[in-house]
Write an enzyme that holds these catalytic residues in place. Structure first.
Site, mmCIF file in Angstrom:
data_model
loop_
_atom_site.group_PDB
_atom_site.id
_atom_site.type_symbol
_atom_site.label_atom_id
_atom_site.label_comp_id
_atom_site.label_asym_id
_atom_site.label_seq_id
_atom_site.Cartn_x
_atom_site.Cartn_y
_atom_site.Cartn_z
ATOM 1 N N TRP A 191 -31.140 19.141 26.149
ATOM 2 C CA TRP A 191 -30.781 18.740 27.516
ATOM 3 C C TRP A 191 -31.903 17.954 28.203
ATOM 4 C CZ3 TRP A 191 -34.646 20.528 30.428
ATOM 5 C CH2 TRP A 191 -35.305 21.685 30.003
ATOM 6 N N LYS A 232 -23.445 16.432 18.842
ATOM 7 C CA LYS A 232 -23.227 17.569 19.730
ATOM 8 C C LYS A 232 -24.378 17.640 20.722
ATOM 9 C CE LYS A 232 -24.603 21.628 20.207
ATOM 10 N NZ LYS A 232 -24.477 21.664 21.712
ATOM 11 N N GLU A 234 -36.835 17.771 14.945
ATOM 12 C CA GLU A 234 -37.742 17.466 16.048
ATOM 13 C C GLU A 234 -37.770 18.705 16.929
ATOM 14 O OE1 GLU A 234 -38.880 13.488 15.053
ATOM 15 O OE2 GLU A 234 -39.654 15.030 16.378
ATOM 16 N N LEU A 235 -38.788 19.538 16.777
ATOM 17 C CA LEU A 235 -38.753 20.890 17.329
ATOM 18 C C LEU A 235 -39.765 21.067 18.460
ATOM 19 C CD1 LEU A 235 -38.312 22.756 13.920
ATOM 20 C CD2 LEU A 235 -36.555 21.842 15.453
ATOM 21 N N CYS A 254 -41.182 18.073 25.097
ATOM 22 C CA CYS A 254 -41.769 18.678 23.899
ATOM 23 C C CYS A 254 -43.199 18.222 23.672
ATOM 24 C CB CYS A 254 -40.934 18.310 22.687
ATOM 25 S SG CYS A 254 -40.789 16.533 22.496
ATOM 26 N N GLU A 307 -44.800 27.569 24.377
ATOM 27 C CA GLU A 307 -44.415 26.289 24.995
ATOM 28 C C GLU A 307 -43.927 26.627 26.406
ATOM 29 O OE1 GLU A 307 -40.813 24.444 23.399
ATOM 30 O OE2 GLU A 307 -41.930 22.573 23.325
HETATM 31 N N1 LIG Z 1 -39.590 17.372 19.049
HETATM 32 C C1 LIG Z 1 -38.824 16.718 19.902
HETATM 33 O O1 LIG Z 1 -38.627 15.496 19.810
HETATM 34 C C2 LIG Z 1 -38.141 17.474 21.002
HETATM 35 C C3 LIG Z 1 -37.508 16.728 21.999
HETATM 36 C C4 LIG Z 1 -36.872 17.422 23.045
HETATM 37 C C5 LIG Z 1 -36.855 18.814 23.076
HETATM 38 N N2 LIG Z 1 -37.471 19.497 22.076
HETATM 39 C C6 LIG Z 1 -37.495 20.951 22.111
HETATM 40 O O2 LIG Z 1 -36.212 21.452 22.511
HETATM 41 C C7 LIG Z 1 -36.384 22.650 23.264
HETATM 42 C C8 LIG Z 1 -35.678 22.511 24.609
HETATM 43 O O3 LIG Z 1 -34.367 22.057 24.406
HETATM 44 P P1 LIG Z 1 -33.155 23.092 24.362
HETATM 45 O O4 LIG Z 1 -33.380 24.213 25.307
HETATM 46 O O5 LIG Z 1 -31.896 22.309 24.475
HETATM 47 O O6 LIG Z 1 -33.277 23.660 22.863
HETATM 48 P P2 LIG Z 1 -32.224 24.540 22.083
HETATM 49 O O7 LIG Z 1 -32.752 24.673 20.725
HETATM 50 O O8 LIG Z 1 -31.855 25.761 22.858
HETATM 51 O O9 LIG Z 1 -30.900 23.628 22.052
HETATM 52 C C9 LIG Z 1 -30.926 22.372 21.431
HETATM 53 C C10 LIG Z 1 -29.515 22.021 20.995
HETATM 54 O O10 LIG Z 1 -29.107 22.965 20.015
HETATM 55 C C11 LIG Z 1 -27.864 23.554 20.390
HETATM 56 N N3 LIG Z 1 -27.799 24.890 19.832
HETATM 57 C C12 LIG Z 1 -28.309 26.037 20.327
HETATM 58 N N4 LIG Z 1 -28.052 27.069 19.480
HETATM 59 C C13 LIG Z 1 -27.347 26.540 18.439
HETATM 60 C C14 LIG Z 1 -26.765 27.074 17.242
HETATM 61 N N5 LIG Z 1 -26.850 28.368 16.930
HETATM 62 N N6 LIG Z 1 -26.110 26.235 16.401
HETATM 63 C C15 LIG Z 1 -26.008 24.926 16.688
HETATM 64 N N7 LIG Z 1 -26.532 24.346 17.805
HETATM 65 C C16 LIG Z 1 -27.184 25.157 18.660
HETATM 66 C C17 LIG Z 1 -27.877 23.490 21.896
HETATM 67 O O11 LIG Z 1 -26.553 23.597 22.407
HETATM 68 C C18 LIG Z 1 -28.489 22.114 22.121
HETATM 69 O O12 LIG Z 1 -27.489 21.132 21.954
HETATM 70 C C19 LIG Z 1 -37.881 22.809 23.448
HETATM 71 O O13 LIG Z 1 -38.386 23.701 22.485
HETATM 72 C C20 LIG Z 1 -38.427 21.409 23.176
HETATM 73 O O14 LIG Z 1 -39.747 21.423 22.710
HETATM 74 C C21 LIG Z 1 -38.131 18.867 21.041
HETATM 75 O O1 LIG Z 2 -39.106 16.105 24.939
HETATM 76 C C1 LIG Z 2 -39.044 15.380 24.017
HETATM 77 C C2 LIG Z 2 -39.076 13.898 24.077
HETATM 78 O O2 LIG Z 2 -39.122 13.425 22.759
HETATM 79 C C3 LIG Z 2 -40.226 13.454 24.910
HETATM 80 S S1 LIG Z 2 -40.465 11.742 24.918
HETATM 81 O O3 LIG Z 2 -39.700 11.198 26.043
HETATM 82 O O4 LIG Z 2 -39.997 11.180 23.622
HETATM 83 O O5 LIG Z 2 -41.916 11.562 25.094
#
Ligand SMILES: NC(=O)c1ccc[n+]([C@@H]2O[C@H](COP(=O)([O-])OP(=O)(O)OC[C@H]3O[C@@H](n4cnc5c(N)ncnc54)[C@H](O)[C@@H]3O)[C@@H](O)[C@H]2O)c1
Ligand SMILES: O=C[C@H](O)CS(=O)(=O)O
Length: 494
Positions: A164, A188, A264-265, A298, A396
């Site tokens: 999100w 999704k 990408e976690l 992230c 985090e």
């Molecule tokens: N590395 C990157 O580029 C990057 C970028 C943005 C966000 N993030 C990470 O994402 C996290 C925040 O985003 P968030 O709260 O949406 O993460 P999240 O893992 O809760 O959700 C991410 C996506 O996965 C889906 N999801 C959740 N549980 C699932 C399941 N059991 N099966 C399938 N899909 C499922 C969610 O609906 C959402 O679409 C933070 O940890 C952030 O660091 C990483």
């Molecule tokens: O939160 C994750 C995004 O990848 C950050 S950025 O906009 O790519 O820097």
């Protein structure tokens, strides 16, 4: 229920606002008839009800993607490039409406939303070019009667699951290379932010991207949708952006059919300031890195590691700048920090700050929810006297909180910085060239900002190591996640 008449009147193209999933070129309701509400995190306002699709609709989307793949993979690269460029231009043409949707459903300040639309569009622009340069190799042969070459072919149907916090860029960072490579995709998005994803699908349709090539399924039943995507044998690749725990689960699910994966976690970025740093530059870099998207990225600076010689000066200067940050609704003028996405986020940030303060840290600035603004706002915060044994060091934060840790030596800074299972982004400020090389090479992270707090761009590889994931997005490397390299050995050529 659609957007209120008042809200609809603020859009140039209100038809971009959808409440149904986009499958095989059609806007579809859920088979159950169920819907779920989309809420404005700033005001708590109920924006719209969206069709709540599940596993069966997801299977329909996969089937459509598989059928569309047969033709899409044979479309000439120049044509795929043209269609992507058209999509890119439509995203630019609709920047304000897309940004308005983003601030409504995600909360970030409107100026940041406009910036994300441009950032997200840049991946479509970049991969429109890459589509025309999927070169193979001719390999010097190992035998007189043989000739060797490689070709790059699309992996097939791609599943993309996105978060999100960047409702447009995390989608285009996947859809761009996937479509450029000749793959089809089922996306999704997070159920917190479906509207941006559906608007992107509308613009892809307007661009002429054929039915079934790009599909968007939105629903609250994330696990059901995820199971459908990870178990289906027609899905050859999962590209996931989200938390590490969910990433680990999805990796396990994908193993059953040996799917390609990109992960990408989560992150836990160190932001190191050495005694020889330009402190004013470090403060500006910290502001940019820490408080962007209310700290919900992230790659946000998550731990400020400050050398003892400049700790007090850095803390004082940073506090002076943080006091200039305004918190409030993303549509209000001159707001720098919007709401956190939901009540769980407020609870998590509050618990991390309270634990640090209860164990001896001091809230130099902020330190609690900004309840006068509503239920979803947290004060921009600086914590001093924070130590490595506190919970906040290992988590985090995903909020506008800067914990300042003190270190004495370079070796101690490296040890602290690397003391985490995460390895996404890292940052440090120094003007000593030898130190810059030593520290850059010693940090266990996929990305290193050197005298810079913002590193993200479509032209460079974005990604991490360890439990921050695998694979790279953007750059000349990004399309490799969506191709298979096939080796051809031509014999009998005497
Ligand atoms: N590395 C990157 O580029 C990057 C970028 C943005 C966000 N993030 C990470 O994402 C996290 C925040 O985003 P968030 O709260 O949406 O993460 P999240 O893992 O809760 O959700 C991410 C996506 O996965 C889906 N999801 C959740 N549980 C699932 C399941 N059991 N099966 C399938 N899909 C499922 C969610 O609906 C959402 O679409 C933070 O940890 C952030 O660091 C990483
Ligand atoms: O939160 C994750 C995004 O990848 C950050 S950025 O906009 O790519 O820097």
């Amino acid at each position: 229920m659609s957007l209120s008449t008042h809200l609809l009147s603020t859009f140039s193209q209100p038809e971009l606002i959808h409440h149904q999933s986009y499958i095989n070129g059609q806007w579809v309701n859920s088979l159950s008839g169920d819907t779920f509400p989309v809420i404005n995190p700033s005001t708590g306002e109920h924006l719209i009800d969206v069709a709540d699709v599940g596993a069966l609709e997801t299977k329909h989307a996969i089937d459509a993607a598989q059928v569309a793949l047969g033709k899409w993979r044979t479309v000439l690269p120049k044509e795929r490039s043209r269609l992507l460029r058209k999509w890119y231009q439509l995203i630019l043409d609709n920047q304000d409406d897309l940004a308005r949707l983003m601030t409504l459903e995600q909360g970030k300040p409107f100026a940041e939303s406009k910036g994300e639309v441009l950032y997200g569009a840049s991946f479509i622009d970049w991969f429109a070019d890459e589509a025309r340069r999927l070169y193979g190799d001719v390999i010097p042969t190992f035998a007189q009667d043989k000739r060797l070459l490689t070709v790059k072919q699309p992996v097939g149907v791609v599943a993309a699951i996105t978060p999100w916090n960047f409702p447009i860029a995390m989608i285009t960072r996947k859809a761009g290379p996937a479509l450029a490579a000749g793959c089809t995709i089922v996306i999704k998005p997070s159920d917190e932010t479906p509207l941006c994803a559906l608007a992107l699908a509308d613009l892809a349709q307007q661009a002429g991207i054929p039915a079934g090539v790009l599909n968007v399924v939105v629903g609250k039943k994330a696990a059901d949708i995820g199971n459908a995507l990870t178990s289906h044998t027609d899905v050859k690749k999962l590209s996931f952006t989200g938390s590490t725990p969910v990433g680990k689960l999805l990796l396990t699910q994908c193993a059953q059919t040996v799917k390609r994966t990109s992960m990408e976690l989560g992150g836990n970025a160190p932001f190191i300031v050495f005694n020889d740093a330009d402190v004013d530059a470090a403060v500006e870099g910290a502001i940019a890195s820490k408080y962007r998207n209310a700290g919900q990225t992230c790659v946000c600076a998550n731990r400020m590691l400050v050398q003892a010689g400049i700790y007090d000066t850095f803390a004082e200067k940073l506090a002076a700048r943080v006091q200039q940050l305004t918190t409030g609704d993303g549509f209000s003028r001159n707001v720098h920090i919007g709401p956190l996405i939901n009540s769980a986020a407020i609870k998590k940030v509050s618990e991390l700050v309270n634990d640090a303060v209860n164990n001896g840290a001091t809230a130099l600035i902020g330190g609690k929810p900004a309840t006068s603004l509503g239920t979803q706002f947290y004060e921009p915060t600086i914590l001093t006297g924070v130590t490595q044994d506190m919970t906040i060091f290992h988590n985090e934060i995903f909020g506008p909180v800067a914990p300042l840790f003190k270190f004495e030596t370079e070796a101690e800074a490296i040890e602290m910085a690397n003391d985490t299972p995460f390895g996404l982004a890292s940052y440090f400020y120094s003007q000593d060239l030898a130190r810059i090389w030593r520290v850059s090479e010693a940090l266990d992270y996929g990305m290193v900002g050197i005298n810079e707090g913002i590193v993200s761009t479509e032209v460079a590889p974005f990604g991490g190591m360890k439990e921050s994931g695998s694979g790279r997005e953007g750059s000349k490397y990004g399309i490799d996640e969506y191709v298979e390299i096939k080796y051809l050995c031509m014999g009998g050529l005497r």
